[in-house]
Motif scaffolding. Structure first.
Motif, short mmCIF file in Angstrom:
data_model
loop_
_atom_site.label_atom_id
_atom_site.label_comp_id
_atom_site.label_asym_id
_atom_site.label_seq_id
_atom_site.Cartn_x
_atom_site.Cartn_y
_atom_site.Cartn_z
N ILE A 10 63.05 39.61 10.16
CA ILE A 10 63.10 38.03 10.26
C ILE A 10 64.69 37.71 10.14
O ILE A 10 65.05 38.04 9.03
CB ILE A 10 62.28 37.12 9.32
N GLN A 14 68.01 31.92 9.54
CA GLN A 14 67.38 30.81 10.31
C GLN A 14 66.07 30.50 9.50
O GLN A 14 65.60 29.32 9.27
CB GLN A 14 66.76 31.20 11.73
N TYR A 15 65.35 31.27 8.92
CA TYR A 15 64.06 31.41 8.26
C TYR A 15 64.14 32.05 6.89
O TYR A 15 63.51 32.85 6.86
CB TYR A 15 63.10 31.68 9.08
N HIS A 22 54.72 28.98 9.95
CA HIS A 22 54.50 30.42 10.03
C HIS A 22 52.85 30.73 10.08
O HIS A 22 52.46 31.67 10.29
CB HIS A 22 55.24 31.01 8.92
N LYS A 27 54.94 29.35 17.73
CA LYS A 27 55.90 30.63 17.94
C LYS A 27 56.24 31.08 16.48
O LYS A 27 56.68 32.33 16.70
CB LYS A 27 57.03 30.03 18.61
N LEU A 28 56.49 30.32 15.78
CA LEU A 28 56.83 31.02 14.47
C LEU A 28 55.76 31.97 13.83
O LEU A 28 56.24 33.05 13.27
CB LEU A 28 57.29 29.90 13.52
N GLN A 30 53.94 33.76 15.55
CA GLN A 30 53.74 34.94 16.46
C GLN A 30 55.12 35.75 16.07
O GLN A 30 55.29 36.91 16.14
CB GLN A 30 53.95 34.69 17.95
N GLN A 31 55.91 35.05 15.71
CA GLN A 31 57.35 35.78 15.42
C GLN A 31 57.06 36.64 14.17
O GLN A 31 57.60 37.85 14.19
CB GLN A 31 58.50 34.71 15.29
N LEU A 32 56.45 35.94 13.03
CA LEU A 32 56.09 36.72 11.87
C LEU A 32 55.30 37.98 12.23
O LEU A 32 55.61 39.01 11.40
CB LEU A 32 55.56 35.77 10.97
N GLU A 34 54.82 39.55 15.11
CA GLU A 34 55.30 40.50 15.95
C GLU A 34 56.51 41.25 15.32
O GLU A 34 56.61 42.46 15.75
CB GLU A 34 55.66 40.07 17.48
N LYS A 35 57.28 40.72 14.52
CA LYS A 35 58.49 41.28 14.11
C LYS A 35 58.04 41.87 12.52
O LYS A 35 58.83 42.72 12.28
CB LYS A 35 59.53 40.14 13.89
#
Length: 348
Positions: A10, A14-15, A22, A27-28, A30-32, A34-35
């Protein structure tokens, strides 16, 4: 804190901390997933994410367990909340003689949790799963308001298969069974207490947190007779013995001078006013073994870097409720009862 070679995926500029968003499904989140989550646990297995995992079990006999982990502090000598969650779930399955296979992980995160800490926990979960030879195949993430979550809480569920015909449970315990433990007691609880209260001893006391499935499965593969197993977590040895005695309706007698407690742990217990019989462990279990299998069980334990000790015997049937007695080092006898509560809260 456990060190890891990989860096958090991550963007920390930015975060740097977990946000409520989260856990909000956008989107946040999903980012958490998927990444950080999916790549580490490989949960998707080349299929799109779904609300449940599908898998095959080639047996009609399975074991299923669930547990939650709210330990404070999150990181401690010998482990952390991630390794604790995996090992605790694996060990619960192993105590029924099951081969652990699959685990679910639910993460309840507090807003403001540093993302680097979450990354360390996630890495620890996967590393511990690899060591225990289980797969994390599904899970969930939720975020609660700042000040209402204490960093990270973890809920797990575990599934395993039973590949034998033995009934490993309290009702199988018989008079004449030998009672043994697989190593020294009390280290986990004292390790947590030392960090929590800022206590310093001459040596660092490390938790015994470890998976126990390999040694149990080796005992079963050697066709050793096992009447009962119980891991010595909350409430320690004393509580486990009382639960088994009551469940089986038997009288257990243990010898104080045979119970293994390291000198530094014993000294810490004396300073803090704790009884090591009631202090939690995360890599220790008690086994009730018929006499004809004691030698092979102890041999297998030693081959798996355990240090088994015979601590007592099932002496007879109880009249009504079960009973646990202890013969002290000076030869006196006393009843070992259950505590009304916990000596040490938030230790698992």
């Amino acid at each position: 804190m456990t060190d890891f070679n990989l860096t958090c995926p991550i963007a920390l500029d930015q975060y740097p901390q977990v946000l409520l968003a989260h856990g909000g499904g956008g989107k946040l989140m999903q980012q958490l997933l998927e990444k950080m989550i999916f790549p580490v646990f490989n949960t998707t297995q080349n299929t799109p994410p779904h609300d449940s995992a599908i898998f095959d079990l080639n047996t009609n006999k399975i074991a299923f367990t669930t547990d939650s982990y709210v330990i404070h502090p999150l990181f401690f000598p010998g482990g952390d909340i991630g390794s604790l969650a995996i090992n605790g779930t694996v060990n619960d399955l192993a105590m029924s003689g099951a081969r652990p296979l699959y685990i679910s992980v639910g993460l309840i995160l507090e807003e403001g949790l540093p993302m680097e800490i979450l990354w360390n926990v996630v890495q620890s979960l996967q590393n511990s799963a690899q060591i225990a030879q289980v797969k994390i195949i599904t899970g969930d993430t939720k975020v609660v308001d700042r000040g209402k979550g204490d960093g990270v809480f973890i809920n797990t569920a575990g599934i395993g298969i039973i590949e034998h015909d033995q009934i490993i449970a309290a009702q199988s315990v018989q008079p004449g069974d030998t009672i043994l433990v697989n190593g020294d007691l009390g280290r986990h609880g004292i390790a947590i207490m030392a960090v929590r209260e800022g206590l310093e001893f001459e040596t660092t006391i490390e938790s015994d947190c470890t998976p126990l499935n390999s040694v149990i499965l080796a005992m079963l593969e050697a066709r050793a007779n096992i009447h009962c197993l119980r891991d010595l977590t909350r409430g320690g040895l004393a509580s486990a013995l009382n639960e088994i005695a009551m469940g089986a309706g038997v009288i257990l007698n243990i010898q104080e001078n045979a119970i293994p407690v390291r000198e530094d742990v014993q000294g810490a217990c004396e300073i803090l006013g704790f009884d090591p019989l009631y202090v939690a462990n995360e890599g220790r279990f008690v086994a009730f073994i018929p006499q004809d299998s004691v030698d092979i069980v102890m041999k297998i334990m030693r081959s798996h870097q355990q240090n088994p000790c015979i601590i007592g015997q099932v002496t007879g049937r109880g009249t009504g409720m079960g009973l646990v007695t202890l013969e002290s080092k000076i030869g006196a006898s006393r009843i070992v009862d259950m505590l009304s509560g916990e000596q040490l809260p938030r230790i698992c």
